[in-house]
Design an enzyme around this catalytic site. Sequence first.
Site, short mmCIF file in Angstrom:
data_model
loop_
_atom_site.label_atom_id
_atom_site.label_comp_id
_atom_site.label_asym_id
_atom_site.label_seq_id
_atom_site.Cartn_x
_atom_site.Cartn_y
_atom_site.Cartn_z
CB VAL A 155 29.04 35.57 38.27
CG1 VAL A 155 28.97 34.16 38.62
CG2 VAL A 155 29.95 36.37 39.79
CG ASP A 156 32.08 31.26 34.88
OD1 ASP A 156 32.06 30.74 35.92
OD2 ASP A 156 33.89 30.39 34.71
CB SER A 157 27.34 28.54 34.06
OG SER A 157 28.51 28.02 33.15
NE ARG B 59 35.04 28.79 38.63
CZ ARG B 59 35.15 28.84 36.87
NH1 ARG B 59 35.35 28.65 35.82
NH2 ARG B 59 33.90 29.90 36.76
CG ASP C 93 32.31 31.51 39.21
OD1 ASP C 93 33.07 30.95 39.45
OD2 ASP C 93 32.90 33.01 38.21
#
Lengths: 306, 78
Positions: B36-38, A90, B40
């Site tokens: 999937v986390d927050s 990310r 993502d």
Amino acid sequence: MNTQILNYYEVLPEENTFVDIMADITHKCNMTCKNCYIPNRDVPDMDLEKFKDFMSRIAGRCMIRIVGAEPTMNPLCEEYIKAVFENGHRCILLTNGLRLSHKNYVSKLHNAGLRHIYLSLNGVDNDDWYESIDEMRCADKKIKALQNIRERKFILDTGTIIVPNVNEDAPGALLELFDRENINNALMRIKNVGQLGRFQTEADDNVKMDQLVKLCSEQMNISEDYINSFRNKKLYGIYEEKNSILFPLREGNKILNRGRWVKITNWDTDNEIGIPDPNSPRRGRITKDFMLAPTYEHIKLNEGGY
Amino acid sequence: MSKTKETLKKIAIDRVNIELTDEIINSGTSFKDLGVDSLDSIEIIVSIEDELDIELSDETLDAVTNIKELADYLSEFD
């Protein structure tokens, strides 16, 4: 250097356990802010090829914080961003926003894959505040950057350092600015002065955590009880961070940055080690030699240098 | 294949490294089980809005708990 007190260590990227990694891709800056954790401008830019190699070797999926001094002063800034995504991590760009007042530059960042920007807004829309804190009357450029970020639908975090007797009205002013500019999705990070590198407020004179809560409560029309109910909760449901409170302004909002969120952080260094959030397992920093070290410990050990 | 479902699959792989098949989507797997986390989820939502040039409703998104519900919601924009 007292490594024992600081509990300092370095690891190879393959041994990484951090989830949030700072990459100071340049020490150059186009501002001279009074609060800056890396005020040394003589360090060369981070080597891009070594950075690419580093990205390919880091264990785990991380949030890479492209930062500086001012990362957009590195002419290859977009290449670092691309390297982050090419390796599945990310990415967030932390910027003062001066270059982002140009639409073309914002498009370049978007084309590189970037979707998440942290824009420092210490003076919000007030040139007197900017001059007192960041030594530049730059409100117009900041607002243009904000508009460009909104137009390209980036995920937006803003950062505002509260300096006593200067911008204590900033939380309310920030909300008013967001109303005017139709910024409906953002994370507003409100913090006090961290005594690292160059800073303008000693810990004894700092706005303390409880005062930050009070200022946000009064100016954002939410109760202190509501804010305090989020103390000691995991941030984003993932991280433990004792010095921060993260909450949505609209009660019940579940998805981070949908709607307006606030993160209040205590950057005070009035502890034995003299850094914010000592021994954080979350935050790492890429060292000059492309190793990984705990962020604040590394910054403290290299104060005035890297 | 609907445009929105294709976009969802592309974004999942490009932004959060998750390969979504029709089977996975239809199974109604929760975001958590997909990994999937927050952080993502906001990245996925922003990318969907950007790619499809649409605005998703906060209220609806708050109620979405799995990938099928998200795909179904997006299909309203096909």
